[in-house]
Structures are given as structure tokens and as C-alpha cells.
Design an enzyme around this catalytic site. Structure first.
Site, PDB file in Angstrom:
ATOM      1  N   SER A 216       0.837  -1.200   0.000  1.00  0.00           N
ATOM      2  CA  SER A 216       0.000   0.000   0.000  1.00  0.00           C
ATOM      3  C   SER A 216       0.873   1.252   0.000  1.00  0.00           C
ATOM      4  CB  SER A 216      -0.962  -0.049   1.183  1.00  0.00           C
ATOM      5  OG  SER A 216      -1.932   0.953   1.108  1.00  0.00           O
ATOM      6  N   ASP A 439       4.384  24.157  -0.914  1.00  0.00           N
ATOM      7  CA  ASP A 439       5.785  23.904  -1.255  1.00  0.00           C
ATOM      8  C   ASP A 439       6.240  22.497  -0.868  1.00  0.00           C
ATOM      9  OD1 ASP A 439       5.487  24.530   1.424  1.00  0.00           O
ATOM     10  OD2 ASP A 439       7.440  25.539   1.587  1.00  0.00           O
ATOM     11  N   HIS A 492      -7.238  -5.488  -1.408  1.00  0.00           N
ATOM     12  CA  HIS A 492      -6.067  -4.723  -0.995  1.00  0.00           C
ATOM     13  C   HIS A 492      -5.296  -5.417   0.122  1.00  0.00           C
ATOM     14  CE1 HIS A 492      -3.808  -0.959  -0.819  1.00  0.00           C
ATOM     15  NE2 HIS A 492      -3.879  -1.009   0.505  1.00  0.00           N
TER      16      HIS A 492
END
Length: 517
Positions: A216, A439, A492
Site C-alpha cells: 500500500s 511547497d 487490498h
């Protein structure tokens, strides 16, 4: 191990191996360029380069130093374990004497009797962000398979587990929300990769490249590793962990496809358990009509309709999640044992809801979830904005009033959670600052990935609710030589559910046991 002249390393287009329908693509060759220099995370100074320059002499495994303390071997059934603690810079871009320090914890695991054997290392990068590695209780699953040929390293990623954990209580030490954000900016994949390199050259006296297994979010970190420090990698295995590579913030595109998959998972859930449609509607109506719009939870938070929807994060995307959710809903109401007593949600149900959520024990996940998609751009609460595009489909109160199924949500973090979830309330201002922060440093270098020479194999789960299949395929097309195993046999949680089989399959794709075509 795949040899250097193996054809899989010469193709940009990934090799596909399907569990449910096997076929291969026609490979397209490209010229292989010499290994590129490490690219900078900053315009003038690379965090990775800064790390490489400060590594110094390698310490032999088990030999303590001021930066590395190795513990004694201890046992769990069929395994031997040893704890390692490292002192690492908070900020690798600063001089090592200037940067504040944090502690990093890693657990070395081998099969019994192999403590002194010369074995290659395998680093496991767990899912998250913000979750620790669980210590093994016995030799089983993927660890049992890995210990046949590797020394396994279970690293608690910075801020988790025993690696200077960022808990609810520890983060309250920060004097301001701005101070917390300035601290948290060092807890993304770029810093995790630098930590991994720090560990690698200290564990192995020869500093040999190692195998990395990324589950993951751990797979996201592994692709960052491929982008900026491929010299440290022997091979990479990804399980449900191929990240979006786009510049700016890719969260919007991720959540658009994620909401679509979440809707499909809801449909499948209610098809499995149709009786739960009315149970969930009744709970939502009760919550909406309660004083304050919700019911007090054992932790002190409030269970509102939209907090209830959050249980879909773990219930809808894992192999046993449907069943766990159904059995929890069976306990929703207290029996009326005294005539005239009001109908109330049971304590067992309220406690079970909290157990489905882990924001009190792992608050870093809620704070950092959207930042993992940001490179030079802000997320601006992406999941909340994209949710609004779905024409009220996720409006629980409206669905209950109109007798529609109430839809649970998936892996999304919303700003109102920092008002309604007790453990997250102190971090509301910091969460808003993180959502507006622009940023963010780059996490991937596409040119390096297109010229990748490190053997890579990835398990791509066709019905993955967390890492969308379309996104995974787009990413795979950018990583040279990657081999894909596409399957709908697992969700998953495939590495947790069938770890030995999954790891064996991926290793087989790289060591020649699985044919290219």
C-alpha cells in the site's frame, strides 16, 4: 534473482500476468541509459545526496555505535528477532550536526537457527501513512516465506510505532499549529527513503543493495526509493502500492476514481446483506434526531451520521470487512427490557464503531493522508471537494429520509473530522495549514523511472478500493521493466490474507520461475 541480461529489464511497457485472464503485452524496447545521478529533492541540495555524504563508515550488524544500537536476540515461535534503534536527522537537508534528531526503530527477523547465516536483507515498508509495523507473533504468512531466504527488516516508519511516535499526546507538545506543520513536513516518503538508506548501510557491513517489499503506502515509498536512491535496491516488490505520479497534486484525480469504486463496494455490500439497508437508515435517523446531531461515543467524541459513514474506510476494502461490518450492525440497538424505555444505540455498537476507526491511536494518518499526493501544490481538502461532485450521493441524512441506501465512505479524510472526532480536535488548525501548504518536495522522478534498471514486480488488485486499478496501470506504464500480476482473487489486503502465496508469486516473477509470456 533476475540476472542483468534478463529481458524484463529492457522494456518500458510492463509485463502483465493475470490470475483471472492470462495474456501478455507486446513489448516495446528502448535504449538503456547509464544510471543517472541522484536527483535533488531541492533545487540546490538533494536530501538523498546530503544523506549519502554523511553516512560515514558502515557498522557491522549487531555492533553498537552512537547512531545505531543493536539489541540481543529473542524468540517468538519459529523466529528469532533482534531490535535495532537508530538516531537519525529529522531533516536530511541540513548538516548532520545542525538537524534535530529523532529515533528510528527496526526489528530484524530470521528463521530459528539462521541468526549467523549470511542472508540478503528484505526491508518491509508497511501501509499508511502513519501506521507502524506489527511485530510477528509466530512464523506465518509472508514473513514465513520471506525468512526462507532473507533477513527481514520491519522498520517503523518515522513517527510511528517506536520511531519517535507522533501520537495525540506527543504532538500536543508543539507550541503552535505552525510548529507542528513545520515538523510534519519531514514525515513523508522522501524522508522515509533516507531513513531506509541510513539503516541499510549500518545493518550490512558491505552495504549491499536490498530487496524492498512495499504494501500500500509502503509501495508509494518504494517508488520514491526507485526514483531517488535506486543504488540501494536489489529488487522491489509492490503489493497494492503503485502511486499516482503526476506533478502538482494528484489527489483530485485519485479521489474521483476512488469515489466510483467506493460506490461499487457499497452496492456489493448491500447486495450481500440487504437487511442492513434499513438498519443503517434507522441508525442515521436516530443520530440526526439526537441532541447535537449525534450520540456520545465512549471516547468522548460524537457519533454523527457522517462519522458512521467513515467505517467504510476499513469495512469496504478488506477481505473480511463486509462480514465485520454486518456483525457490528447486528448489535446496534439495546433491547428495551423496561416498558417505555427509549430505544438507544448499544454501548457495544458504539465501542465497535470506534474500533473500526483508528484516529486516536494513529492521528498521523488523518493529518498526512492527502499530503502523500502533493508535489509542489496544495491538496485544499481534495476529498471534501470531490465528494461534493457526487450530487448528494453521500449525504447520509438525505438518503435516510428518502429511503435510499446510506453509502459509507472510503479512504478519504474530511475537514469536519477535526471537529467531530475527539482525538483530532486539537489538530484542526494544523490540518488546515497542511491542506493549504504548497511547497511540498517532489516524491517521484519520472525520467529515472522510465530508465529504471531495478527488477520490479507488482501485485495489482483489480477491485482495489484504496489504490485504483486505472491509476495503478497508468503508473506502471512509467516504470521500465516492471512486471505486473493483475488479479481479482485478492483485495487490498492480499498480503495479509495470503502473504506466502503473494510473496512467492512476486519473487517467482523476478527469479525466472514465472515465464515472461
Amino acid at each position: 534473482m533476475l540476472t542483468t541480461n534478463a529481458p524484463a529489464l529492457s522494456f518500458v511497457k510492463p509485463f502483465l500476468l493475470f490470475r483471472f485472464r492470462a495474456f501478455s503485452t507486446s513489448p516495446r524496447t528502448i535504449s538503456i541509459f547509464p544510471a543517472t545521478k541522484l536527483h535533488s529533492f531541492h533545487s540546490r541540495r538533494s536530501r538523498v545526496c546530503a544523506f549519502i555524504a554523511m553516512t560515514g563508515n558502515n557498522a557491522a550488524a549487531g555492533v553498537s555505535s552512537p547512531e545505531h544500537v543493536a539489541g540481543k536476540w529473542y524468540s517468538v515461535p519459529d523466529l528469532r528477532l533482534r531490535d535495532h534503534r537508530f538516531t537519525v536527522p529529522l531533516d536530511y537537508a541540513l548538516d548532520r550536526d545542525v538537524s534535530p534528531k529523532i529515533s528510528l526503530f527496526a526489528r530484524e527477523v530470521v528463521a530459528v537457527g539462521k541468526e549467523e547465516q549470511s542472508l540478503p536483507y528484505l526491508l518491509f515498508l508497511q501501509g499508511g501513512p502513519g501506521f507502524e509495523c506489527r511485530g510477528p507473533t509466530e512464523s506465518s504468512g509472508w514473513i514465513n516465506k520471506a525468512c526462507e531466504e532473507f533477513r527481514v527488516v520491519l522498520m517503523d516508519q518515522r513517527g510511528t510505532g517506536l520511531s519517535t511516535p507522533l501520537s495525540v499526546s506527543s504532538m500536543l507538545q508543539m507550541k503552535s499549529a505552525k510548529d507542528l506543520v513545520d515538523y510534519l513536513k519531514h514525515f513523508r516518503a522522501d524522508s522515509i527513503v533516507n531513513d531506509a538508506e541510513f539503516i541499510r548501510v549500518r545493518l550490512d557491513p558491505d552495504a549491499k543493495p536490498w530487496t524492498v517489499l512495499g504494501q500500500s503506502y509502503g509501495g508509494f515509498c518504494a517508488v520514491t526509493y526507485l526514483s531517488f536512491a535506486p543504488q540501494g535496491l536489489k529488487q522491489v516488490l509492490l503489493t497494492g502500492g503503485t502511486p499516482p505520479l503526476g506533478n502538482g497534486c494528484s489527489a483530485d484525480s485519485v479521489y474521483r476514481v476512488a469515489f466510483e469504486q467506493v460506490i461499487r463496494q457499497n452496492e456489493k455490500y448491500y447486495k450481500r446483506f440487504p437487511q442492513d439497508v434499513e438498519i443503517v437508515r434507522e441508525i442515521v435517523k436516530h443520530l440526526a434526531e439526537s441532541e447535537g446531531g449525534g450520540v456520545l461515543l465512549p471516547s468522548g467524541g460524537i457519533l454523527t451520521p457522517r462519522v458512521l459513514q467513515l467505517v467504510g474506510l476499513s469495512a469496504l476494502g478488506s477481505s473480511t470487512g463486509f462480514e465485520r461490518l454486518h456483525y457490528m450492525l447486528e448489535t446496534a440497538w439495546d433491547p428495551v427490557i423496561v416498558p417505555g424505555a427509549p430505544k438507544l444505540l448499544s454501548y457495544c455498537f458504539l465501542k465497535a464503531v470506534e474500533n473500526f476507526l483508528s484516529f486516536d491511536t494513529n492521528p498521523l494518518y488523518a493529518l498526512m493522508q492527502e499530503t502523500i499526493y502533493c508535489q509542489g501544490a496544495s491538496s485544499q481538502w481534495s476529498a471534501q471537494r470531490i465528494r461534493a461532485e457526487y450530487e448528494g450521493k453521500f449525504d447520509a441524512i438525505k438518503a435516510a429520509k428518502e429511503d435510499h441506501p446510506v453509502l459509507f465512505t472510503g479512504e478519504m479524510i474530511f475537514p469536519w473530522m477535526f471537529d467531530e472526532i475527539h482525538a483530532l480536535k486539537p489538530f484542526k488548525e494544523a490540518a488546515n495549514l497542511l491542506a493549504e501548504k504548497k511547497d511540498w518536495t517532489p516524491l517521484y522522478n519520472i525520467e529515472t523511472l522510465k530508465n529504471n534498471k531495478v527488477p520490479v514486480a507488482a501485485a495489482v488488485y483489480y477491485e482495489d478500493m484504496y489504490v485504483n486499478f486505472k491509476v495503478a496501470m497508468e503508473t506502471a506504464s512509467q516504470i521500465a521493466g516492471i512486471r505486473l500480476w493483475i488479479t481479482n482473487e485478492y483485495m487490498h489486503s492480499g498480503l495479509r490474507d495470503a502473504g506466502g502465496k503473494v510473496l512467492d508469486h512476486l519473487l517467482g516473477m523476478l527469479n525466472g520461475k514465472k515465464p515472461l509470456f
